[in-house]
Write an enzyme that holds these catalytic residues in place. Structure first.
Site, PDB file in Angstrom:
ATOM      1  CE1 TYR A 147      -4.468  -1.417   0.753  1.00 23.36           C
ATOM      2  CE2 TYR A 147      -3.107  -3.081   1.798  1.00 23.36           C
ATOM      3  CZ  TYR A 147      -4.234  -2.762   0.628  1.00 23.36           C
ATOM      4  OH  TYR A 147      -4.879  -4.220   1.051  1.00 23.36           O
ATOM      5  CD  GLU A 148      -0.870   6.272  -2.841  1.00 21.59           C
ATOM      6  OE1 GLU A 148      -0.592   5.727  -3.460  1.00 21.59           O
ATOM      7  OE2 GLU A 148      -1.920   6.471  -2.134  1.00 21.59           O
TER       8      GLU A 148
END
Lengths: 265, 267, 267, 265
Positions: free
Chosen positions: D58-59
């Site tokens: 996930y960023e």
């Protein structure tokens, strides 16, 4: 801890005087980029005497290390264990040193010239075929460039204090007062050079290193003889206060327990 | 995706003659054991990359494994010179050693660029020094917004990175803590990677200051207890400073060095 | 060196009309409480910087604090639009809002450059997109070694960075953990900084995944329990998703928004 | 967990079909850059069905997150708690996305053109005075550039599938097969576009998106009508397998327990 009363304060070594003088140059609360050896000893001495809030940054990435005994290397476990924060090596250089967050950097030198430029790379011959191959740059070029000020600690003798460096590893004042600004360096450069004979400071106008203080027993003549260029001397050089009993006691205790986790008090 | 294999196999498969090899560890976690295996397997013509070539590189150089050294500080930390390194540079023994020399900040940023998939890094570095006169790998670069001139260095992209760490799980995820140095960057900058670990455990329970190198970013993991000796592994061993001190005398003399290596490493 | 002061004093001393202010926190640790104090103190003409302007920036924009927004993604995460942001951009209410728009990678690297004391950062980014046509702050840069063309973005150097964290010690050292986002970079990039914390403790005992912002790199610390609500503080609170959902309806209508702010923030 | 026997497998929504199709596009062991919403649902569905070793990035900086319930945002605490490693946002973009370590990136689109280029910035008017201001780029431009391949998930209708984008936020194939190479992009670009009607894939020669598969019940005519350009259609479009009872059971359980730590089994 050694009892104060047992400390022989009548005699001390030139290295002890250098270390004490270096420790005294560190103001309380300053952030100090510390190399191993004398700088680390001086910084830890300062933290245990007049500068309890000195912040020690080691290039291994330990910010705010508070070792309870002298580390033997720049990367000893005690530094990580006692640091406020352990960061990566890229981070210590990029986020902490480079932007000018460090007040004081310590440098040593194999050769030093009158403008505080430093060689730790090669001596004699040429670069590819040197007479003596030294360890090289390490963190020094950027410490010299970026710290608000630099303290150089080095023994004074004609082999080291040379008219012309064989190699410029780390910049002091280049060839004069305007060079750092012209090159875009943000740090202030060498504020003081502490030797076994005394203290040199850059002339405010010319940036040439000038003998401004002598350690007990040292003379201007000795200093001139130990310098490979015509040494500038202040009109009235001051005298370094001898190490106090307290300073010597702490220093000798630190040295005696170096690397010794158990002996630390 | 990492596979866990014996050290001799990992070195045989990952490291070839002529490779560029970065063995990292900043005082802490230096992969001595892996270096010794490279020496035993008699690799030749290596380009050795390391910020602080210390005793392990002195040994590799003295045993004739290296053709070239890319570095920023070559000494025996707290002791003095690396005599095998000096002998190679000053006298070409056992073979000439080509040097590419940088500062710590430059080397660290070269690894960062490599790890980031960029061809170069920018720093405030080397300014006013003679370092740039000795390599084409230090160049000026102008900020396209301010016009300020800074320094560029090319990315390091070793063929292989070798590091030591505390432990791995059975899937090959690696955990290290204490002084973390530039190991993550070296591993991510390299084409292939070898991590030696003190032990393999079922679960890498989180620890303060620990970083994890995911198995999917690694090539091989080998179990090698005390694989960092005489360096140390935080939580597993302490630095063998007596050895570093003793190395000064061992390494000053070519014959004594060779005998020592035969006795302690080669057999 | 950080001083620990009440929030109203910190905002009054650190943040002035016309300042460039970066309030960071990536979903986690968003400094809502500090943002509300800025609104209460009726700051005007701010340039607001943030990767993911969400509800707190919607509130600042709707209350007329902002003149300009530098950002990479402006939405209500998982819900939809930021209606006050849209109203400002689409209709100039309550005042026109100038935009400077980037990608996340670009913004993150701009903070890194700021934290590193560099005037610009280099990345593989924006290529082939229209983003560079709308700002002069995205430019090509050529690798001096390979000739490859990459993208440069200028450093972010906010006047003030504002972040929220779990806790501080009495000296003002700050510790945060969980998703750490870009907070360290924002604080180090800024001229001044304000950290709100859940609590002050005697000792920051080490914790897995925690980072420490040393007191000597901070300006002011203010104690503000639940200062991240409706965002969350890992280990102290959970994200108030119902609020994020409810905000959609509250913020659609100018009057309802204004009434809500008067009721919940201004008094 | 919902009992399999209670799952109504005869009916499902278009979103369920899209999510299942997206999940099936994820091979086991792949490293997947996951945005919130449908991509996160699809990735977690895949991890609980055919791809237990899928690596979710996930960023927010959580590498290898293994949430035991669906997170509500890209930065939920459960992601940090279950990740192999939590890194800073600069690190996730610079060390993990940019060098091409991620196999699959998911993108959504407000507008999409025939070459898989995406707009998520503005619609109508001009950039400074748009009719609709969308959230903007976020991580998308670099996900589109650097992942080995990209999966676009988007509902198919003429407002979205447009002849010409109002703004290029993230590049697909530009204006044809050579553009990515010419621009130096390292990732492969959109491998597949999954809609509520079927699946489009780039033509191997022209890179133009071509309808290659229809979901159960959808027709080529519907797809053409939902597309703002003359839609290329494969000679014999395939048919998507309907969601299985197992897929629907897991999917509906995930949706029902979204954000609910207690309800997670």
């Amino acid at each position: 801890m050694t009892e104060l009363s047992t400390v022989d304060t009548a005699t001390w070594t030139a290295d002890e005087m250098m270390t004490v003088a270096a420790a005294r140059a560190l103001g309380d609360g300053a952030v100090c980029f510390v190399g191993i050896g004398l700088p680390s000893t001086a910084a830890n001495l300062a933290r245990r005497t007049h500068a309890p809030n000195l912040v020690l940054v080691y290039e291994s990435g330990t910010l705010g290390a508070k070792p309870d005994f002298l580390p033997l290397s720049i990367g000893d476990g005690v530094l990580a264990e006692t640091a406020d924060s352990v960061v990566s090596v890229p981070e210590v250089f990029n986020y902490w040193l480079q932007p000018g967050r460090v007040d004081i950097g310590f440098l040593a030198a194999a050769q030093l010239d009158r403008y505080g430029n430093i060689n730790t790379t090669v001596i004699g011959g040429d670069y590819a075929n040197p007479r003596v191959r030294l360890p090289g740059a390490g963190g020094a070029p950027e410490i010299a460039a970026s710290c608000r000020e630099v303290i150089v600690v080095v023994r004074q003798n004609p082999r080291t204090f040379v008219d012309r460096l064989d190699f410029v590893t780390s910049l002091g004042y280049g060839s004069g007062p305007d060079d750092r600004r012209r090159l875009g360096l943000r740090g202030g450069g060498p504020r003081v050079v502490i030797t076994d004979l005394g203290v040199l400071e850059p002339d405010p106008a010319t940036c040439e290193l000038t003998l401004t203080r002598l350690h007990p027993g040292a003379t201007v003549e000795q200093a001139r003889a130990a310098t490979g260029w015509p040494l500038a001397v202040a009109a009235e050089p001051g005298s370094t206060q001898p190490p106090t009993a307290g300073e010597l006691a702490v220093l000798r205790h630190l040295e005696a327990t170096k690397g010794n986790r158990e002996a630390a008090s | 995706m990492a596979v866990i294999v014996p050290l001799h196999q990992a070195v045989a498969e990952l490291i070839h003659d002529g490779d560029t090899v970065a063995m990292e560890g900043f005082t802490h976690l230096i992969p001595f054991g892996a270096g010794h295996e490279i020496i035993r397997q008699r690799r030749r013509g290596l380009t050795l990359v390391r910020m602080t070539p210390d005793v392990i590189y002195d040994q590799l150089i003295g045993m004739g494994c290296a053709r070239r050294l890319v570095f920023s500080w070559g000494g025996n930390p707290g002791v003095g010179s690396l005599h095998r390194f000096r002998d190679a540079v000053e006298n070409g023994w056992p073979a000439p050693l080509e040097l590419e020399e940088h500062s710590h900040a430059g080397m660290a940023n070269r690894y960062v660029a490599g790890a980031s998939g960029l061809p170069f890094a920018v720093l405030r570095g080397y300014t006013g020094t003679d370092l740039a006169t000795q390599t084409g790998n230090i160049k000026p670069i102008t900020c396209p917004f301010t016009g300020e001139v800074l320094t560029a260095v090319p990315a390091l992209r070793p063929d292989v990175a070798v590091v030591h760490a505390q432990r791995a799980d059975r899937a090959g995820n690696v955990q290290l803590w204490g002084i973390i140095g530039v190991q993550k960057e070296a591993v991510l900058a390299a084409e292939r990677s070898l991590v030696t670990v003190e032990e393999v455990v079922d679960e890498l329970d989180p620890r303060p200051g620990a970083i994890v190198l995911p198995a999917w970013a690694l090539s091989m993991v080998s179990v090698l207890p005390d694989g960092s000796h005489p360096s140390y592994t935080h939580g597993y061993s302490v630095r063998d400073n007596d050895f570093y001190l003793a190395w000064d005398a061992i390494s000053r003399d070519r014959q004594r060095f060779t005998d020592w290596m035969e006795e302690h490493v080669m057999r």
